[in-house]
Design an enzyme around this catalytic site. Structure first.
Site, PDB file in Angstrom:
ATOM      1  N   HIS A   1     -55.440 -72.096  30.951  1.00  0.00           N
ATOM      2  CA  HIS A   1     -55.169 -73.146  29.976  1.00  0.00           C
ATOM      3  C   HIS A   1     -54.599 -74.368  30.703  1.00  0.00           C
ATOM      4  O   HIS A   1     -53.399 -74.621  30.694  1.00  0.00           O
ATOM      5  CB  HIS A   1     -54.193 -72.643  28.913  1.00  0.00           C
ATOM      6  CG  HIS A   1     -54.794 -71.620  27.996  1.00  0.00           C
ATOM      7  ND1 HIS A   1     -54.816 -70.278  28.302  1.00  0.00           N
ATOM      8  CD2 HIS A   1     -55.414 -71.733  26.799  1.00  0.00           C
ATOM      9  CE1 HIS A   1     -55.414 -69.610  27.321  1.00  0.00           C
ATOM     10  NE2 HIS A   1     -55.782 -70.476  26.395  1.00  0.00           N
TER      11      HIS A   1
ATOM     12  N   HIS B   1     -59.512 -77.406  26.599  1.00  0.00           N
ATOM     13  CA  HIS B   1     -58.368 -76.563  26.223  1.00  0.00           C
ATOM     14  C   HIS B   1     -58.157 -75.416  27.202  1.00  0.00           C
ATOM     15  O   HIS B   1     -57.035 -75.113  27.588  1.00  0.00           O
ATOM     16  CB  HIS B   1     -58.571 -76.017  24.807  1.00  0.00           C
ATOM     17  CG  HIS B   1     -57.370 -75.315  24.249  1.00  0.00           C
ATOM     18  ND1 HIS B   1     -57.131 -73.970  24.464  1.00  0.00           N
ATOM     19  CD2 HIS B   1     -56.345 -75.765  23.499  1.00  0.00           C
ATOM     20  CE1 HIS B   1     -56.008 -73.624  23.856  1.00  0.00           C
ATOM     21  NE2 HIS B   1     -55.513 -74.702  23.262  1.00  0.00           N
TER      22      HIS B   1
ATOM     23  N   HIS C   1     -40.173 -54.559  -3.186  1.00  0.00           N
ATOM     24  CA  HIS C   1     -38.915 -54.492  -2.443  1.00  0.00           C
ATOM     25  C   HIS C   1     -38.655 -53.120  -1.833  1.00  0.00           C
ATOM     26  O   HIS C   1     -37.588 -52.888  -1.271  1.00  0.00           O
ATOM     27  CB  HIS C   1     -37.744 -54.861  -3.363  1.00  0.00           C
ATOM     28  CG  HIS C   1     -37.613 -56.336  -3.628  1.00  0.00           C
ATOM     29  ND1 HIS C   1     -38.668 -57.108  -4.038  1.00  0.00           N
ATOM     30  CD2 HIS C   1     -36.541 -57.174  -3.528  1.00  0.00           C
ATOM     31  CE1 HIS C   1     -38.265 -58.359  -4.203  1.00  0.00           C
ATOM     32  NE2 HIS C   1     -36.984 -58.427  -3.885  1.00  0.00           N
TER      33      HIS C   1
END
Length: 743
Positions: free
Chosen positions: A77, A317, A532
């Site tokens: 990169h 990139h 939950h």
């Protein structure tokens, strides 16, 4: 060069260098060179090019080294890395306080590369300024196959274990949250220890980010909190190259990032062309350093893959760079384009001066620390102990002195809150807070001890708000500031640690100590319902390497969990806590045995050995104890094992583990071991022959109703165990031959 304008981003007094002419020197020279087509390249090769300044030379040297690192093994990169080169030179040459010869200097400025895929940017700079471990041979390891046992510190993303790397980054956005944690740590230490004229803590935090990080939820949570907390020792530098991995940024994002940052409470500065002019970047960063009352966001336009045939496009990139562009760049630097991994002497001298500069800065700080110790010996001693990872002189005495009997029958979240209240004043390293649910979490804090601008930054409690992911990731930054100086704590419902999981994982991967209090970990959520009830979440945390998931059953085991968590200096711990009272007292729990992970709390007292073992933990253990009593009375001898932490149990020797979970008679018989827990029982197959658990998401009903509904109360356990034993008898084989199953 053309840049896409962001609506509203060019107005106001915060903008620096907007619309200025492009700098002369390197920009014009290099632009001319890279525009030459291949047909005329021979003429260009013989042409003399001059570089106007040492800064120009340094930027070009850094880019050429990044070209070599990127191309040596066919890619990496590198596009953003070369686009950010002028920013890197400004930071490492002019702005940051650090000593390359002592990467652990306590008061250094910290640099975080949040866009961690650009790792070669950091690696090349560390080499150039002279970190001893960052040799050219190490740089050559980037992108290598690493066969035959070969190792290198040039990992694909920065890793905290390596000197010169502050935090592990790679998952986008995490580094921004880490940087916020580092800034909080520095702010707190400065507020607690600095005296007039004796600023022994003044480190600043610089964080590099790209488009991707700024889109991540964890970054947005952290940015919002940083602005709210007015962290003016934090500078976030945006490499605004308008390109993502897939294509142009405007394919996926069209927001006014400057307006968003201002709305979050940040000062915004901007540079229109940050690809070349080092001094313009230096001027802006110095302005950022002088600003007070807000963190600073510096929006710098750059060109990804600058100077190459794919400049400004997504093709820059990642991947290797074209040979022609690399050759022209090296010729401009006066280098032989056929050679690689060479830095011109002029550039090397420019960067290596940072070693002497850093040594001088650290010597000045050491002298200041000596003066501080002479004038404020008590505070100096306390700071020294903190720097060395001390937890205070009384915490063990206080913890050992807590009588768990006074919490008999209480929920573990309540007893945990009481333990924390006792520990907070005697363990100064504890630092952190909860995600808005502290009343329900029973998390102790004093109103006078809050880290908040109106109250000052000396407080140790942080109101994180509803930002669970950032809370965990910011805690990693706090822990990483100087490992051992802080022991961060976090708290929320166990279910919401699913939001925080990436941050918890990064802390475990980075060997950073933290204590996470996960309450409401069972069917006791009752009417809150299955949203939950974290029936599957234990499997994630029990499987996570280097994390201690501890589920104590009562106050005695809560104290033991604290002892284990505070002793684990390179490992985060999660204390899984219930809201429901421990109705049936659990016998023989022992704080000292928690460190063994699992231990026998009830053995059959008769002359015959037990033929059945029930193992459980947390809020389900007292039901297992009650079930064992019923089974004993019905002629089924039953042992009971408390297993608060399977990771700790796995670390015990084989003899001990066989004693807790017997494998059977010497003739090969296998006795049944049945686990009982209100979770999907995936983790138990390693230990048990059968498991009582759940296969769904729970139900919205009261606590007692749910345990009965899912057969996890004592009557349900007895019924399911007896059916299992009948199946074993009908099959005519022992439990281990029968194979594990959910029952």
């Amino acid at each position: 060069m053309h840049y896409r304008e962001t609506a509203g981003s060019t107005s106001g007094p915060d903008v620096l260098s907007k619309g200025a002419d492009a700098p002369s020197g390197l920009v014009n020279t290099l632009s001319t060179a890279i525009k030459e087509d291949q047909a005329t390249s021979s003429e260009t090769n013989g042409r003399h090019h001059s570089l106007d300044s040492d800064d120009d030379v340094a930027v070009l040297a850094l880019r050429n080294l990044i070209f070599d690192i990127c191309n040596q093994n066919g890619g990496g990169h590198g596009g953003s890395a070369i686009g950010m080169s002028a920013i890197g030179v400004a930071l490492y040459k002019y702005i940051m306080r650090y000593n390359p010869l002592d990467s652990e200097w306590f008061d250094r400025d910290r640099f975080v590369l949040s866009n961690g895929h650009c790792a070669m940017f950091l690696y090349a700079l560390n080499h150039l300024v002279g970190f001893p471990n960052w040799t050219m041979d190490e740089l050559k390891g980037y992108g290598s196959a690493k066969t035959n046992g070969y190792t290198t510190i040039c990992h694909a993303h920065p890793e905290i274990e390596v000197p010169g790397v502050e935090v592990t980054t790679g998952p986008l956005g995490q580094g921004i949250a880490n940087a916020v944690g580092l800034a909080i740590a520095s702010k707190n230490l400065a507020a607690r220890y600095n005296e007039p004229g004796l600023d022994v803590v003044k480190s600043r935090i610089y964080c590099m980010t790209g488009d991707g990080c700024l889109m991540e939820g964890v970054a947005l949570e952290a940015i919002s909190l940083a602005g709210h907390l007015q962290l003016d020792n934090l500078v976030l530098i945006y490499d605004n190259n308008a390109v993502t991995c897939d294509g142009p940024l405007d394919w996926i994002n069209s927001e006014d990032v400057n307006a968003k940052m201002r709305a979050c409470g940040w000062k915004v500065l901007e540079i229109e062309d940050g690809s070349y002019d080092v001094q313009r970047i230096v001027q802006t960063l110095r302005s950022a350093g002088e600003h007070r009352g807000q963190p600073v966001f510096v929006n710098i336009r750059t060109v990804i893959g600058i100077g190459t045939q794919v400049a400004g496009t997504a093709k820059a990139h990642h991947g290797a760079f074209d040979e022609l562009s690399v050759r022209k760049s090296k010729e401009l630097a006066g280098q032989d384009p056929s050679t690689t991994h060479q830095v011109p002497p002029r550039a090397m001298s420019y960067f290596r001066e940072r070693q002497a500069n850093g040594e001088g800065l650290q010597a000045e700080w050491n002298a200041l620390l000596d003066e501080y110790a002479a004038k404020h010996p008590k505070k100096a001693a306390d700071l020294s102990e903190r720097r060395q990872g001390g937890l205070g002189s009384r915490w063990e005495e206080v913890l050992d002195g807590i009588d768990s009997a006074r919490f008999r029958g209480q929920a573990t979240r309540d007893s945990n809150g009481a333990v924390m209240e006792a520990m907070w004043p005697v363990c100064g390293a504890l630092f952190g807070g909860g995600a808005d649910l502290v009343t329900s979490n029973k998390l102790y804090y004093s109103r006078s001890d809050v880290f908040h601008p109106p109250d000052g930054f000396a407080g140790r409690y942080i109101r994180y708000g509803i930002r669970e992911h950032a809370m965990a990731s910011i805690s990693n930054g706090i822990a990483a500031y100087s490992p051992g100086t802080f022991v961060p704590i976090t708290a929320t419902f166990f279910m919401f640690y699913l939001y925080a999981a990436p941050g918890v994982r990064m802390g475990a991967l980075s060997h950073l100590q933290a204590i996470h209090f996960a309450t409401h970990d069972s069917f006791a959520e009752g009417q809150n319902g299955p949203t939950h009830q974290p029936v599957e979440l234990d499997s994630l945390y029990r499987a996570m390497p280097n994390l201690q998931y501890i589920r104590p059953c009562d106050a005695e085991e809560v104290i033991g969990a604290w002892k284990v968590a505070l002793a684990a200096r390179h490992t985060p711990s999660m204390l899984s806590l219930g809201r429901d009272p421990v109705v049936t007292p659990v016998p023989n729990t022992d704080r000292t045995q928690v460190a063994r992970g699992a231990y026998v709390i009830h053995d059959y007292p008769g002359p015959d050995r037990a033929r059945l073992t029930l193992v459980s933990c947390g809020t389900n253990l007292h039901y297992a104890v009650a079930a064992a009593r019923t089974l004993d009375a019905q002629g089924i001898p039953t042992r009971v094992v408390s297993a608060p932490c399977l990771a700790l149990f796995d670390a015990q020797d084989q003899t001990y583990r066989d004693a807790v979970f017997p494998s059977g008679d010497a003739d090969g018989g296998g006795d049944p071991v049945v686990s009982v827990e209100e979770y999907v029982p995936a983790a138990w197959a390693k230990y048990a022959t059968a498991s009582i658990g759940v296969a769904g998401f729970g139900y919205s009903a009261s606590n007692p109703s749910n345990y009965a509904r899912f057969g996890l109360d004592d009557a349900g356990i007895v019924r399911r165990v007896k059916a299992y034993l009948a199946d074993l008898a009908a099959a005519g084989c022992n439990a281990r031959m029968y194979g594990w199953r959910a029952i």
